[in-house]
Design an enzyme around this catalytic site. Structure first.
Site, PDB file in Angstrom:
ATOM      1  N   GLU A 178       0.811  -1.216   0.000  1.00 43.52           N
ATOM      2  CA  GLU A 178       0.000   0.000   0.000  1.00 43.52           C
ATOM      3  C   GLU A 178       0.852   1.278   0.000  1.00 43.52           C
ATOM      4  O   GLU A 178       0.411   2.325   0.459  1.00 43.52           O
ATOM      5  CB  GLU A 178      -0.976  -0.004   1.193  1.00 43.52           C
ATOM      6  CG  GLU A 178      -1.942  -1.177   1.156  1.00 43.52           C
ATOM      7  CD  GLU A 178      -2.867  -1.256   2.348  1.00 43.52           C
ATOM      8  OE1 GLU A 178      -3.915  -1.901   2.240  1.00 43.52           O
ATOM      9  OE2 GLU A 178      -2.544  -0.663   3.407  1.00 43.52           O
TER      10      GLU A 178
ATOM     11  N   GLU B   6      -6.068  -7.616  -1.599  1.00 42.41           N
ATOM     12  CA  GLU B   6      -6.449  -7.888  -0.212  1.00 42.41           C
ATOM     13  C   GLU B   6      -7.958  -7.800  -0.067  1.00 42.41           C
ATOM     14  O   GLU B   6      -8.534  -6.723  -0.240  1.00 42.41           O
ATOM     15  CB  GLU B   6      -5.824  -6.874   0.761  1.00 42.41           C
ATOM     16  CG  GLU B   6      -4.325  -6.881   0.864  1.00 42.41           C
ATOM     17  CD  GLU B   6      -3.827  -5.880   1.920  1.00 42.41           C
ATOM     18  OE1 GLU B   6      -4.648  -5.433   2.750  1.00 42.41           O
ATOM     19  OE2 GLU B   6      -2.626  -5.556   1.896  1.00 42.41           O
TER      20      GLU B   6
END
Length: 960
Positions: A467, A559
Site C-alpha cells: 500500500e 487484499e
C-alpha cells in the site's frame, strides 16, 4: 584429533547457549579463549538458533508463552526496557580442522539486527540489516587442534519504538527507520513482539571449499518455437581465495530424479578457465539446449517438474574445490494489464492463469521456522487449490525453505520488500515519509534477497511495498536493478536463441531480469492501479454480495478479508477459562447486532460476525449460541459459506471483470482470531474447505445472486460431453427437486452459466433446504466436481437447523489404514444408510474400499534420501474396519468433521496436528457414499484414533 572436513556446507544448529549481555561480565575474547561458558553455569541457557531472544526465553520458561491468553502483556517490552535488555550473547563450539589449500567461511543467512562475532578470541563485526547474508573467512583463525569457540553478541534494531496505549498499525512506526520486519510493533491482527525479533533468526553454517568458491549462480530458462526448444542460461561468481592463479574446470550437470535411486543425467558440460590470484570473476557458461523439457506449472495447471542442477569447480593439482546444487523448474512467467478488466493478468508458459490465493505474513511470530512447519504451511495452501501467495511487505523476505516447498507444491509467490503504507509515509500520524534512514542498506538487503531467491520457479514477481511505494531514490534504483531482459519484456516468436541474444547480454547476467517489478501493491494492475486505498473490505459480508456487480470495482484485488474463528479445542488450548466466554450479542437501535467479545478475544484481534449497519450477525442466523462449542461450530458454518462465496463470486466473473484475488489473509503467525484458514496449531477451519471446494480447477457452483448454475473450467482443456446433476433435499431426507443438464460443453479458461436453479420459485419450497450439485462425465459417470450447499429462502434464516441437531442419521464407515514408520494414511468410506440409494441419483465414489495407496500419498512421498529409505520399510496395511453408527431417522448427515487424537492421553488437548484431509466439514445425503483420505504423522509411542463429529453427530464417536 579433529578429522579434516569434506568440501561442502555444515549447518550449526545444535548446542547453542544464550545469556543476557548485562548479566555476562566477560568479554567476547574471554568467552572464546579462557572462560568458555557451560549450560549449567548461570546466566547461560539453552538457545533457540535459528530463532529469537524471545523464543529462547520462552523455551527456558523465563517468560510466559506470549501467544497464550494475555500472557504477552506480562512480558517487558523493549520500548520500556531499553535495547540492552534484549541484547544477548549466543555461544557454541564446533570442530573443524583444515587440510592444506582448504578454506572455511562462517555464514549467517540472517540476523536481527547487528552483531559482533568472536571466534577463538578474534572479533569481526556483523553490520546492520535484517535481510542480508554475512560470510566471514575464518580460515586463518581456526584453532590448530580443530576445537573452535564461537560467541555472537546480537543487538536489537536501532529503533525498536514504543507501543502506544491504543496500539495501532506498526505501533509508533519507529521500526520503519530500520531495514527490518515492521509487524513486530503490532498490527490490527497481531500483538507486539516484545524483543522485535532480535536474534540469530536464520541458518548459521560453515562453508568448506578448496582454493575456488562458487557464489550465487543464476539460472534462467528461455523458450522458443512454442516451448518445444528451451535453453538454460547460467552465470556464476567464482572467488579465488588462493595466492596463485587457479586453473579451473567448471562443470554443470542437469538431470532428473526418477523412481527409486535412478538419476537421469540430461546434460553434462565442462568449461576450462583461469582465475587470477585473490580475484572474483563472473563467468557465463555456454547455454544448454533442451528439447521439450518437462515444464514447471502452478498448482492446478499441471505438474511441478523440477530438474536438479549441479555446478562443481575443480582446480588443477587440488581436485574438487566447491560444489553447488539447486532444484530448477523450466517455466516462463509473464504479466500485463488486461484491457478488459484493468487487472494484472498473469501467464505461465503462455497459458493465462486466474489467480486465487492469499496473503502471507510469516509462519511464526517468534521466527521458530523449520522445514517441517514450512512444508505443512505450503501444502495447506496447495490443498486449498490456491495458486499464489503474497509475502506481505510488513513481514519478512521469506526463506529458501519456504520457496522450496512452493516450488514443490506449485504456489506462485509475490515477494514484497520491507515498506508499508502505515509505517512508511501514510500512517496516522504521518510516519517516516522517506522510509528507512539508510537507503543504501535497504538496497543492499534487496539485492542480496534477490540473489538468495531468484532461482526458484515459484517466485513470480517483486513488489516495492504494501500500500505504498518505496522512497523515490530506492524505487528508481529497484526499477533499474530489476529491469527485465529484452526476452522477457514482450512475447518473442523467435525459433532459436541466437535470433535474440546476440543483441543483448545473456539473461543470467542480470540481477534477475526475468520477473516484473511493481512499485506497490495497489499500483499497475492491482486495486485501482493508482495507489489509492482500493483494496479490502476486511469484514463479514452477505454471501450473495460477492457475486454482485457493485461489490468490487477493479480487476485484481490484492487484499479482501473476513472472519477466521478457530474450533473450540484451539480456544481451550490457547486461552485460560475466562477466554472461553463467547461474545455478548447486543441489539442496537437500528436492529443490528453488536458483538462484544471478552478481553482475551479482543487482545487476540477477534473480528465479529456482524457489521452493524451493513451486515446482520451471520452466526445468529443459526440461533443464539449457548456455549463455546456451539458458538465455534456455528462460526465454522459461516466460515465455510463466507469463503466459498468469496472465491465463487470472483470466479463467476473470471476474465469478464476480474483477473485474480488474494484473500487477507490465510493464517496468523500467532494465536489470532481473524483472517485465517488454519490456526497457529495447524488445525484447519471450515473456511479452509470452503476455499478448497470453490477453487477446484474444474468446479460446479451456484451463483448466489442469480441462482444460475455455473461451470468453471480453469484448465487448458475444453470439457465436452459432461452433465450437471442438481438435487434438493429437505430436512426430512426427501429429494424435493431433481434435474439433469446433459450434453454440455465447458470451454477452457471460462466460467459458463448453464441454467437457473428454480427450486426457490417452486410451488411450496422449504424454508431451509440442502442443494447438491454434481458435474460428471457422461461417458463413464466420473464425478469431476461435487458441491453441497445449505440454503434458506430470501429473507429467512437457518434456525430450523437447530432442532435438526437431534436427528439421528445412521452411518456406515469403512476404514483402511496404511502405516509406514510414523506416517499414517487412513482411507474412509462414509455411507449415509438412512435410505436406499435413489435410482435417479448419481452416487459419488466406489462403494468398495480400494486397497491401493491413493495418489495423494504418492505425491507426498519425499524424494530425498530419507524418503527413499522410507519406501523400503515394510508397509503395514490393516484390514478394512467397519463401524456402524446407529440411527433411526432419514436425512442428511450434515457438516461432518473428522479429527485425529492420541489414544489414552490424559491431557486437555489430545489432537494430533497437523492432518491433511482430502475433505472435511462435508455432508452426505441419504444413500450417498463419501470417500475421505487422511494423511498424518504421529509422535513416537502414540496410537492415533480418528473421531467423527457433526451437526447431528455431536457425541465425538471414535471410528478408527
Amino acid at each position: 584429533m579433529a578429522a579434516s572436513p569434506e568440501i561442502g556446507k555444515r549447518v550449526l544448529d545444535e548446542g547453542w547457549l544464550a545469556a543476557r549481555s548485562t548479566e555476562v561480565h566477560l568479554t567476547g575474547v574471554e568467552l572464546t579463549t579462557s572462560h568458555p561458558p557451560t549450560s549449567d553455569q548461570p546466566p547461560w541457557m539453552e538457545a533457540v538458533v535459528p530463532g529469537t531472544v524471545l523464543a529462547t526465553l520462552v523455551k527456558n520458561k523465563l517468560v510466559p508463552d506470549p501467544f497464550y491468553g494475555l500472557e504477552n502483556q506480562a512480558i517487558l517490552d523493549i520500548g520500556n526496557s531499553g535495547r540492552e535488555y534484549y541484547t544477548f550473547w549466543f555461544y557454541t563450539t564446533f570442530e573443524c580442522k583444515l587440510s592444506t589449500n582448504h578454506h572455511v567461511d562462517l555464514n549467517f543467512r540472517a540476523i536481527n539486527y547487528s552483531g559482533e562475532v568472536y571466534l577463538n578470541g578474534h572479533k569481526v563485526l556483523l553490520p546492520k540489516g535484517m535481510f542480508r547474508r554475512h560470510s566471514i573467512d575464518i580460515t586463518d583463525i581456526l584453532n590448530s587442534n580443530g576445537k573452535n569457540l564461537l560467541a555472537v553478541l546480537i543487538y536489537p534494531p536501532d529503533h525498536p519504538g514504543k507501543i502506544p496505549p491504543e496500539g495501532g498499525q506498526g505501533g509508533d512506526h519507529e521500526i520503519g527507520k530500520d531495514v527490518a520486519a515492521q509487524y513486530v510493533e503490532g498490527w490490527d491482527w497481531m500483538a507486539p513482539i516484545r524483543d522485535r525479533n532480535t536474534g540469530i533468526w536464520d541458518e548459521v553454517s560453515l562453508s568448506i571449499t578448496g582454493p575456488v568458491k562458487i557464489i550465487d549462480p543464476h539460472l534462467v530458462s528461455t523458450f522458443f518455437d512454442n516451448y518445444t526448444r528451451a535453453y538454460l542460461h547460467t552465470t556464476v561468481e567464482l572467488v579465488n581465495k588462493s595466492s596463485w592463479v587457479a586453473e579451473c574446470s567448471v562443470k554443470i550437470q542437469v538431470g532428473t530424479e526418477l523412481e527409486g535411486d535412478i538419476f537421469l543425467v540430461e546434460h553434462f558440460q565442462t568449461q576450462h578457465l583461469s582465475i587470477p590470484a585473490g580475484s572474483n570473476i563472473l563467468y557465463t557458461l555456454p547455454e544448454l539446449f533442451f528439447y521439450k523439457p518437462n515444464l514447471w506449472w502452478p498448482n492446478g495447471m499441471g505438474k511441478q517438474s523440477l530438474y536438479n542442477v549441479q555446478i562443481t569447480v575443480d582446480v588443477n593439482d587440488h581436485g574438487e574445490s566447491d560444489s553447488w546444487s539447486q532444484h530448477f523448474g523450466f517455466r516462463k512467467i509473464e504479466s500485463h494489464i488486461d484491457a478488459d478488466t484493468g487487472g494484472r493478468l498473469f501467464k505461465v508458459n503462455g497459458e493465462p492463469i486466474f489467480i486465487r490465493g492469499g496473503n502471507w505474513i510469516l509462519s511464526d511470530g517468534l521466527l521458530r521456522l523449520s522445514k517441517k512447519r514450512y512444508k505443512t504451511d505450503i501444502k495447506f495452501h496447495a490443498d486449498m487449490n490456491f495458486n499464489m501467495m503474497r509475502c506481505w511487505g510488513g513481514g519478512i523476505a521469506e526463506r529458501p525453505e519456504f520457496y522450496h516447498y512452493c516450488d514443490i507444491y506449485g504456489l506462485l509467490v509475490w515477494q514484497e520488500f520491507w515498506i508499508t503504507g502505515d509505517v512508511d509515509g501514510r500512517g496516522d500520524p504521518l510516519s517516516n515519509p522517506n522510509g528507512p534512514l539508510d537507503h543504501d542498506l535497504f538496497l543492499l538487503c534487496a539485492r542480496d534477497t534477490v540473489k538468495l531467491l531468484r532461482n526458484h520457479p515459484s517466485l513470480a514477481l517483486w513488489v516495492g511495498g504494501n500500500e505504498q511505494v518505496p522512497p523515490e531514490d530506492i524505487n528508481t534504483t529497484l526499477k533499474n536493478d530489476l529491469q527485465l531482459h529484452p526476452y522477457f519484456e514482450s512475447p518473442v516468436n523467435c525459433k532459436f536463441s541466437d535470433e535474440i541474444f546476440p543483441i543483448s547480454k545473456d539473461p543470467s547476467q542480470y540481477l534477475d531480469g526475468t520477473r516484473i517489478y511493481i512499485q506497490g501493491s495497489m499500483w499497475d494492475g492491482f486495486a485501482n492501479g493508482k495507489g489509492d486505498f482500493t483494496d479490502g473490505p476486511y469484514e463479514i459480508q452477505y454471501p450473495d454480495n460477492f457475486f454482485k456487480d457493485d461489490f468490487y470495482k477493479y480487476g485484481f484485488n490484492p487484499e479482501v478479508g473476513s472472519v477466521g474463528m478457530p474450533v473450540a479445542a484451539t480456544i481451550r488450548a490457547t486461552m485460560p477459562q475466562e477466554g472461553w466466554q463467547i461474545p455478548l450479542f447486543n441489539t442496537l437501535p437500528n436492529g443490528y447486532i453488536e458483538e462484544v467479545p471478552n478481553p482475551i478475544w479482543q487482545y487476540h484481534t477477534y473480528i465479529p460476525y456482524s457489521k452493524p449497519g451493513l451486515v446482520h450477525d451471520q452466526i445468529l442466523l443459526y440461533g443464539t449460541p449457548k456455549d463455546l462449542d456451539d458458538f465455534c461450530l456455528k462460526a465454522q458454518l459461516v466460515n465455510y459459506i463466507q469463503y466459498r462465496a468469496l472465491l465463487e463470486g470472483w470466479t463467476s466473473r473470471m476474465w469478464s471483470k476480474y483477473t485474480g484475488v488474494l484473500i487477507w489473509k490465510t493464517q496468523n503467525p500467532w494465536t489470532g482470531l481473524r483472517g485465517q484458514f488454519y490456526d497457529h496449531l495447524h488445525e484447519q477451519t471450515a473456511g479452509f474447505y470452503g476455499c478448497r471446494c470453490a477453487a477446484e480447477p474444474i468446479h460446479v457452483q451456484l451463483n448466489l445472486s442469480t441462482y444460475w448454475i455455473e461451470v468453471v473450467n480453469t484448465t487448458s482443456n475444453d470439457l465436452s460431453d459432461v452433465a450437471i446433476e442438481v438435487s434438493v433435499w429437505d430436512l426430512e431426507g426427501a429429494c424435493q427437486y431433481y434435474q439433469v443438464f446433459d450434453k454440455f460443453a465447458a470451454p477452457s479458461k471460462r466460467t459458463t452459466p448453464t441454467f437457473e436453479m428454480k427450486y426457490p420459485k417452486s410451488e411450496s419450497p422449504q424454508p431451509v433446504y440442502f442443494l447438491l450439485l454434481k458435474l460428471y462425465k457422461m461417458s463413464n459417470y466420473e464425478i469431476l466436481s461435487r458441491n453441497f450447499y445449505w440454503l434458506h429462502l430470501p429473507g429467512g434464516d437457518y434456525k430450523l437447523l437447530e432442532p435438526y441437531k437431534q436427528r439421528k442419521i445412521p452411518l456406515k464407515i469403512t476404514c483402511l489404514t496404511f502405516i509406514r514408520g510414523s506416517s499414517y494414511e487412513v482411507k474412509m468410506h462414509i455411507e449415509n444408510t438412512s435410505k436406499k440409494p435413489d435410482s435417479r441419483i448419481l452416487w459419488h465414489g466406489n462403494r468398495n474400499l480400494d486397497m491401493s495407496l491413493c495418489p495423494e500419498r504418492e505425491r507426498e512421498t519425499d524424494k530425498s534420501l530419507f524418503g527413499k529409505m522410507l519406501k523400503r520399510f515394510s508397509l503395514k496395511v490393516s484390514g478394512a474396519g467397519v463401524v456402524e453408527i446407529s440411527g433411526s431417522e432419514t436425512g442428511v448427515a450434515f457438516f461432518l468433521q473428522l479429527s485425529v487424537h492420541a489414544s489414552g492421553e490424559d491431557k486437555k488437548d489430545t489432537r494430533i496436528l497437523p492432518i491433511h484431509y482430502s475433505d472435511n466439514y462435508f455432508s452426505v445425503v441419504p444413500g450417498e457414499v463419501m470417500t475421505v483420505i487422511l494423511n498424518f504423522d504421529v509422535p513416537e509411542g502414540v496410537t492415533p484414533r480418528v473421531m467423527i463429529n457433526g451437526w447431528n453427530f455431536q457425541s465425538g464417536l471414535t471410528v478408527v
